[in-house]
Design an enzyme around this catalytic site. Structure first.
Site, PDB file in Angstrom:
ATOM      1  N   LYS A   1       0.813  -1.230   0.000  1.00 37.23           N
ATOM      2  CA  LYS A   1       0.000   0.000   0.000  1.00 37.23           C
ATOM      3  C   LYS A   1       0.842   1.273   0.000  1.00 37.23           C
ATOM      4  O   LYS A   1       0.378   2.329  -0.471  1.00 37.23           O
ATOM      5  CB  LYS A   1      -0.929   0.008   1.211  1.00 37.23           C
ATOM      6  CG  LYS A   1      -2.098  -0.950   1.124  1.00 37.23           C
ATOM      7  CD  LYS A   1      -3.157  -0.442   0.153  1.00 37.23           C
ATOM      8  CE  LYS A   1      -4.437  -1.253   0.264  1.00 37.23           C
ATOM      9  NZ  LYS A   1      -5.504  -0.717  -0.596  1.00 37.23           N
TER      10      LYS A   1
ATOM     11  N   SER B   1       0.685 -10.089  -0.649  1.00 44.00           N
ATOM     12  CA  SER B   1       0.476  -8.640  -0.646  1.00 44.00           C
ATOM     13  C   SER B   1       0.682  -7.962   0.697  1.00 44.00           C
ATOM     14  O   SER B   1       0.836  -6.741   0.751  1.00 44.00           O
ATOM     15  CB  SER B   1      -0.938  -8.321  -1.160  1.00 44.00           C
ATOM     16  OG  SER B   1      -1.908  -8.977  -0.367  1.00 44.00           O
TER      17      SER B   1
END
Length: 414
Positions: free
Chosen positions: A60, A314
């Site tokens: 992110k 992720s």
């Protein structure tokens, strides 16, 4: 889905290349590891892109920093605001600190303590609001309207997509021969960035690269939206993969996924828990549930491939208490943690006898509950609840079979 990559919406390759220069100021080029275990399962070489080792614990930071670096001086002076249950909050807070921007982050009241503490540690002001992500989101947008702070979206913005797309460039640098890439999907920021890069670069090279998305079955808005041909909001059911529990795809992200992603599959929570356990044991990787869905898709046979395959891990931000529960769930789902209820005659020696039978099968009893109050028991019976560690399904069947051969009636319990 269409295979015309040059008509993909959103940022161009030049935009993503420019974003890479920006993002490189703060983001690491994370490792690419090979998994022999998953390669054997898939029947093709499997590589793990370890964004769980990224700064702030997830990818992110790429999109957040790229978006915020493009703000004008006047916008930076107004500060930024975001809403998140974890990874986006940390990415925005870290980026704000690096860029000297005041940040306010709205998070749900029940947010995991490590994520809350990390966001505050990066210097953001955290406001707890509501019990679901939708409530902090509404509060953040109202805050932006009231104060003039710039709202930083988690996925539905071209600058965010370009920032996440820098991961796609790294995949090609690290595994030039890759043929298939498996990416977790929530709102679609990561997969839209990665897919747009890979499809455009593949077209330039005159080759094909498959991009497959994976969603949690209880929060799978993309299969519904793709089938409908338009962004569709769903009702989310509880899932351990809270990092990708998004009820509605981003508008830009949906357009890119529709044109550039080959397939979207789903996995359930048991699949995810087993995948996290495999990553811990085989790859020595701590990966949050949302980050492990690609591995789950391989393990359940939802994805087939014949050439080099990359799975994006992720994120790795998980509360240790949640990790403890997930490990226990994963062991149970893998039939390595067996729960049995056994009705017994209410006379001395029965507990010792059943324990001896289990020990003879080289299984380990870790917890025992002995009660006379189970439903359906006769007056002359007691019930024994046993929690047993086994080596897997065959060993569990062996233990149950031995108990039955001795005249007992063991009943498995979820």
């Amino acid at each position: 889905m269409t295979t015309a990559p040059l008509t993909i919406a959103g940022p161009t390759l030049a935009d993503v290349e420019a974003a890479r220069l920006v993002v490189s100021r703060v983001a690491e080029v994370t490792p690419m590891e090979t998994s022999r275990y998953l390669s054997d399962v898939l029947g093709a070489p499997v590589h793990l892109k370890c964004e769980n080792l990224q700064r702030t614990g997830s990818y992110k930071i790429r999109g957040a920093y790229n978006r915020m670096s493009r703000l004008s001086d006047e916008e930076k002076a107004r500060g930024v605001v975001a809403a998140s249950a974890g990874n986006h909050a940390q990415g925005v807070a870290f980026a704000a600190r690096e860029l000297g921007i005041a940040a306010t982050i709205f998070m749900p009241i029940g947010v995991a303590l490590p994520k809350l503490q990390a966001t505050r540690h990066y210097g953001a002001e955290v406001v707890l609001r509501g019990h679901t992500v939708s409530e902090p989101l509404k509060a953040a947008q109202e805050f932006a309207e009231r104060t003039g702070a710039v709202y930083i979206p988690p996925f539905d913005h071209a600058d965010v997509v370009a920032g996440q797309g820098t991961l796609g460039l790294e995949l090609l640098d690290q595994v030039p021969e890759l043929e298939t890439v498996i990416v977790p999907i929530g709102g679609g920021g990561l997969i839209s960035g990665v897919a747009s890069v890979l499809k455009r670069r593949a077209a330039e090279l005159g080759r094909s690269i498959r991009v497959i998305g994976v969603q949690a079955a209880n929060a799978a808005a993309y299969p519904v939206s793709l089938a409908a041909g338009a962004v569709t909001e769903i009702t989310i059911s509880p899932t351990i993969a809270d990092g990708i529990a998004v009820a509605k795809p981003g508008k830009l992200n949906f357009e890119i996924v529709r044109d550039a992603v080959d397939e979207v599959v789903t996995v359930d929570d048991d699949d995810i828990a087993r995948a996290m356990l495999v990553l811990l044991e085989r790859a020595k990787m701590v990966v949050e549930p949302a980050g492990a869905v690609g591995v789950a898709a391989i393990m359940t046979g939802k994805i087939t491939a014949s050439g080099p395959t990359v799975v994006v891990l992720s994120g790795g931000n998980i509360d240790p208490l949640i990790m403890e529960r997930v490990i226990a769930h994963g062991l149970a789902a893998s039939e390595r943690y067996l729960k049995l209820r056994i009705p017994l005659p209410d006379r001395p020696g029965q507990l010792a006898r059943t324990s001896e039978i289990i020990a003879d099968q080289n299984a380990n009893v870790v917890e025992v509950l002995h009660t006379r109050h189970g439903s359906g028991l006769a007056i002359s019976q007691v019930e024994l609840e046993l929690h047993i560690e086994t080596r897997g399904p065959e060993h569990a069947d062996q233990v149950i079979g031995a108990l039955r051969d001795a005249g007992y009636d063991p009943r498995t319990q979820l």
